[in-house]
Enzyme design. Structure first.
Site, PDB file in Angstrom:
ATOM      1  N   GLU A 170       0.806  -1.234   0.000  1.00  0.00           N
ATOM      2  CA  GLU A 170       0.000   0.000   0.000  1.00  0.00           C
ATOM      3  C   GLU A 170       0.839   1.285   0.000  1.00  0.00           C
ATOM      4  OE1 GLU A 170      -2.990  -0.034   3.056  1.00  0.00           O
ATOM      5  OE2 GLU A 170      -4.055  -1.719   2.168  1.00  0.00           O
ATOM      6  N   GLU A 192      -5.816  -8.466   0.043  1.00  0.00           N
ATOM      7  CA  GLU A 192      -6.518  -8.051   1.258  1.00  0.00           C
ATOM      8  C   GLU A 192      -7.972  -7.806   0.888  1.00  0.00           C
ATOM      9  OE1 GLU A 192      -5.019  -4.958   3.818  1.00  0.00           O
ATOM     10  OE2 GLU A 192      -2.924  -5.438   3.353  1.00  0.00           O
TER      11      GLU A 192
END
Length: 502
Positions: A174, A293
């Site tokens: 991320e 995720e």
């Protein structure tokens, strides 16, 4: 009042093979996922390595195939060297991601021992936030090289003679997010990802590498980030990642039940972006996606990392999941399977305690949350090829996604056994759905399970661990090549068909 719907199951209409890595999960050094989750020395059911055997049993039952480790946001400030060697010599560190004190009692080799006992493939994440190419190469050498070098001999000195041979590596986490330690622009990350991938492929060209995609579809740089990163790294990586969490807290239940529409849009958008870059670069490769995720998460109840006090292994986002949450998780699994031609890896985040299918108490029991069940049954029965299934059904108006199909379905066909497994969700809150299924010749229903409840807020707890479980469906009938059944409102169901015995 019941609505009606129809669908056809035909083994000729194939999307792609069921990738075993679609049924992955995620262990991050966050809250109690590791400590008192999977690892608790002194627990009555801990083994000699301090691993909770009750949790290991549930992980095997869940059917998890691959587990991503050690983060997540945690990895972007993590020194992997702190978690190897004699436990008594390991330093304590501040985890800036979750404002926690990390004592490093559990690290790389402990995770690999756990993965072997759980029967899962490790998926390792590299710190490309506060570290870089050299540290990544050191970790891969320590993990995968047989011996005779500084890092591989260090592993052997730590009591692990054979290399772990990890095949799947995430190039950071991320890094488009300003909350991430070492946050980067797309240009900065794309260059770093390309240089790291080039070095790792020099070490072993058969490693599978995952580049960071957008943190979520709401990021202002969504898709543009992927395009710029892949311009630099397209021919050096094997996957681009996607992350998504769905929050039911705003009370918009119809949109929440249709969350699969957003996941489907994300997958199609990033696949199209990757294909555009590949065409622009005249590459002969076709990248796959790693949805590493995904889950339901009551994010509005979490007030951000800055709201946390420094503590060791705190109780952090330990959401309790109800029937509606389980139906949505089942619908997201259907979405992943419906995109099996592009999604090669997927990880339910996380595995224990932290927004997880498994909950534990320190020194106490472990139990299955409601979301455990659709995952476990899908992982167990989705085999062979994913079939294209398009129900003819009513639609439901949603504030976020417009008109969404009331039924969301997929099926798999196992050519070896001839079995077909149908997975279907009824998103309608207001009534059941009468479903008619057209079958190939020679099949009969052999199992019909549904997860539904008159109380949509029902959940499993330590005191009532089996309040929400799949139960045998009723009202299924067959007339030649037609099967009819009734799907309760807000329900997830599996119907398995097998060849008739001559």
């Amino acid at each position: 009042m019941a609505t009606t719907a129809r669908l056809t199951l035909d083994p000729s209409f194939r999307i792609g093979p069921v990738e075993p890595r679609l049924f992955g999960s995620f262990v991050e050094h966050m809250g109690r996922c590791v400590y008192t989750g999977i690892h608790e020395p002194g627990h009555p059911l801990a083994d000699a390595d301090g691993l909770r055997t009750d949790v290991l049993r549930l992980v095997r039952e869940l059917g998890v195939t691959v587990v991503r480790y050690p983060g997540g946001n945690f990895v972007s400030n993590y020194r992997w060297e702190d978690g190897v060697g004699p436990v008594g010599d390991r330093p304590a560190r501040l985890d800036l991601a979750w404002r926690s004190l990390e004592d490093n009692r559990f690290g790389l080799n402990e995770f690999m021992a756990w993965a072997a006992k759980a029967g899962v493939e490790p998926m390792m994440a590299l710190n490309l936030g506060t570290r870089g190419v050299a540290e990544a190469l050191d970790l891969v050498e320590y993990t995968n090289h047989p011996g005779g070098t500084r890092m591989s001999d260090l592993r052997r000195a730590h009591g692990v003679d054979k290399p772990h041979d990890v095949r799947l590596w995430c190039l950071g986490n991320e890094l488009d997010g300003p909350w991430q330690m070492g946050h980067k622009t797309a240009a900065e990350y794309g260059r770093l990802a390309a240089e790291t991938a080039r070095a790792l492929k020099r070490f072993d060209p058969n490693l599978s590498l995952v580049a960071c995609g957008s943190s979520n579809s709401g990021m202002p740089t969504f898709a543009a980030w992927e395009a710029e990163v892949l311009e630099a790294a397209y021919d050096l990586v094997d996957y681009i990642s996607l992350h998504a969490y769905y929050d039911p807290s705003d009370g918009d239940v119809d949109s929440f039940l249709a969350s699969g529409a957003d996941m489907d849009h994300m997958i199609r958008s990033i696949a199209a972006t990757a294909d555009h870059v590949g065409a622009k670069l005249r590459s002969g490769r076709r990248l796959k996606l790693s949805f590493d995720e995904w889950n339901v998460w009551y994010q509005s109840r979490f007030h951000g990392e800055s709201s946390l006090e420094w503590s060791e292994h705190p109780r952090l986002i330990e959401d309790t999941y109800d029937v509606t949450d389980a139906v949505v998780v089942g619908s997201l699994l259907i979405t992943l399977l419906r995109n099996a031609d592009r999604v090669g890896v997927a990880c339910l985040a996380q595995l224990a305690n932290v927004i997880a299918p498994i909950r534990t108490e320190p020194g106490g029991p472990a139990w299955r949350q409601s979301i455990f069940h659709p995952f476990a049954l899908t992982a167990r029965h989705a085999r062979g090829e994913v079939l294209r299934v398009e129900p003819d059904c009513a639609t439901i108006p949603t504030a976020k996604y417009g008109e969404a199909p009331a039924l969301w379905a997929t099926a798999t066909h196992d050519a070896a056994t001839g079995e077909i497994s149908l997975f279907v969700v009824n998103r309608d809150r207001h009534g059941p759905c009468a479903l008619e299924i057209a079958l190939p010749a020679g099949l009969r229903p052999v199992e019909h399970l549904e997860l539904a409840d008159d109380d949509l807020s029902a959940a499993n707890t330590a005191d009532a661990p089996d309040r929400v479980v799949p139960r045998a469906g009723t009202g299924l009938s067959q007339a030649e090549r037609r099967v009819t059944l009734t799907l309760p409102p807000v329900s997830w169901s599996i119907v398995r068909f097998a060849p008739s015995v001559p």
